[in-house]
Every structure is written in structure tokens, then in C-alpha cells.
Design a protein around this motif. Structure first.
Motif, short mmCIF file in Angstrom:
data_model
loop_
_atom_site.label_atom_id
_atom_site.label_comp_id
_atom_site.label_asym_id
_atom_site.label_seq_id
_atom_site.Cartn_x
_atom_site.Cartn_y
_atom_site.Cartn_z
N ASP A 184 0.86 -1.09 -0.19
CA ASP A 184 0.05 -0.14 0.01
C ASP A 184 1.05 1.17 0.05
OD1 ASP A 184 -1.76 1.99 0.41
OD2 ASP A 184 -2.99 0.83 1.99
N MET A 185 1.01 1.96 -1.06
CA MET A 185 1.81 3.20 -1.02
C MET A 185 0.98 4.45 -1.21
SD MET A 185 4.23 1.79 -4.28
CE MET A 185 3.16 1.04 -5.08
N THR A 186 1.34 5.29 -0.38
CA THR A 186 0.55 6.56 -0.39
C THR A 186 1.74 7.90 -0.44
OG1 THR A 186 -0.90 5.76 1.16
CG2 THR A 186 -1.06 8.29 1.08
N TYR A 187 1.56 8.26 -1.62
CA TYR A 187 2.41 9.70 -1.92
C TYR A 187 3.92 9.11 -1.73
CZ TYR A 187 -1.62 12.52 -1.34
OH TYR A 187 -2.97 13.15 -1.57
N PRO B 244 5.36 8.47 -7.77
CA PRO B 244 4.36 9.21 -8.52
C PRO B 244 3.06 8.42 -8.16
CG PRO B 244 5.26 7.25 -9.88
CD PRO B 244 6.28 7.84 -8.65
N HIS B 245 2.95 7.40 -7.11
CA HIS B 245 1.87 6.87 -6.47
C HIS B 245 1.05 7.71 -5.59
CE1 HIS B 245 2.83 3.15 -8.88
NE2 HIS B 245 4.22 3.38 -8.48
N GLU B 246 0.12 8.28 -6.01
CA GLU B 246 -0.68 9.21 -5.12
C GLU B 246 -1.36 8.15 -3.92
OE1 GLU B 246 -4.59 12.01 -4.71
OE2 GLU B 246 -3.50 12.00 -6.55
N HIS B 247 -1.99 7.23 -4.31
CA HIS B 247 -2.48 6.12 -3.53
C HIS B 247 -2.55 4.80 -4.45
CE1 HIS B 247 -5.41 3.65 -0.87
NE2 HIS B 247 -4.15 3.86 -0.08
N ALA C 12 5.95 5.93 -15.09
CA ALA C 12 4.77 5.39 -14.49
C ALA C 12 5.06 4.92 -13.15
CB ALA C 12 4.27 4.31 -15.38
N GLY C 13 6.11 4.64 -12.54
CA GLY C 13 6.44 4.25 -11.38
C GLY C 13 6.80 2.64 -10.99
N SER D 120 9.68 1.08 -11.26
CA SER D 120 10.69 0.95 -10.37
C SER D 120 10.51 1.47 -8.83
CB SER D 120 12.13 1.93 -10.67
OG SER D 120 12.49 1.28 -12.06
N THR D 121 9.51 2.42 -8.66
CA THR D 121 9.15 2.92 -7.47
C THR D 121 8.59 1.90 -6.72
OG1 THR D 121 8.75 5.04 -8.30
CG2 THR D 121 7.62 4.70 -6.23
N ILE D 122 7.96 1.08 -7.30
CA ILE D 122 7.16 -0.34 -6.63
C ILE D 122 8.43 -0.93 -5.70
CG2 ILE D 122 6.08 -2.61 -6.75
CD1 ILE D 122 4.54 -1.28 -9.37
N PHE D 123 9.43 -1.18 -6.71
CA PHE D 123 10.51 -1.86 -5.68
C PHE D 123 11.07 -0.96 -4.56
CE2 PHE D 123 10.11 -4.20 -9.88
CZ PHE D 123 9.89 -5.36 -9.53
N ASP D 124 11.24 0.28 -4.89
CA ASP D 124 11.89 1.10 -3.99
C ASP D 124 10.81 1.33 -2.80
OD1 ASP D 124 14.11 2.04 -5.17
OD2 ASP D 124 13.45 3.93 -6.13
N ALA D 125 9.65 0.94 -2.92
CA ALA D 125 8.61 1.07 -1.83
C ALA D 125 8.92 -0.24 -0.98
CB ALA D 125 7.17 1.12 -2.14
N MET D 126 8.95 -1.26 -1.64
CA MET D 126 9.26 -2.40 -1.03
C MET D 126 10.63 -2.36 -0.24
SD MET D 126 7.78 -5.15 -4.03
CE MET D 126 8.17 -6.80 -3.20
N THR D 127 11.69 -1.92 -0.82
CA THR D 127 12.79 -1.72 -0.05
C THR D 127 12.74 -0.89 1.22
OG1 THR D 127 13.93 -2.18 -2.17
CG2 THR D 127 15.22 -1.07 -0.36
N PHE D 128 11.99 0.17 1.12
CA PHE D 128 11.62 1.34 2.19
C PHE D 128 11.05 0.42 3.32
CE2 PHE D 128 9.52 4.61 4.18
CZ PHE D 128 10.49 5.37 4.49
#
Length: 67
Positions: free
Chosen positions: A7-10, A13-16, A38-39, A41-49
């Protein structure tokens, strides 16, 4: 380890955005695709975070994860 739910919030590029990986249990492999910026790589960054409290961006290039 398999991801189950994200679940990514802000985050980037993922607002929610919610990704339910449990729906993919019946498939041994899946593809994350989309346009440039589109985001994906950000999915993997969010998992890492979520796991380690940091991402690959330390803030020297744009906004850091803590922001």
C-alpha cells in the motif's frame, strides 16, 4: 520471501496505490510493465523502504524517501 500486499501513499508518482500480490499466487512469474515514468521502479523502492527504512535515493538526486 514473497511479497503479499503493498500500500503506497504519496510514494513517488503513486498518490495512492495498492498492489495485492496474493492474487498472483497461482502464477510462478509475473510482469510489472508500464510507460516510462509510470512508477515501476518505485514499486521496488517502496518494498525496499518497507523492509529497510531507506531506498536507493539518498536525496542527492531529487526527493529522498524520507520526504
Amino acid at each position: 520471501m514473497k511479497p503479499v500486499y503493498l500500500d503506497m501513499t504519496y510514494f513517488g508518482p503513486h498518490e495512492h496505490s495498492i498492489i495485492d500480490f496474493s492474487k498472483l499466487e497461482s502464477t510462478p512469474i509475473f510482469l510489472i510493465s508500464g510507460d516510462t515514468g509510470a512508477g515501476k521502479s518505485t514499486i521496488f523502492d517502496a518494498m525496499t523502504f518497507a523492509l529497510f527504512g531507506t531506498t536507493t535515493n539518498d536525496g542527492t538526486e531529487g526527493r529522498a524517501a524520507k520526504d
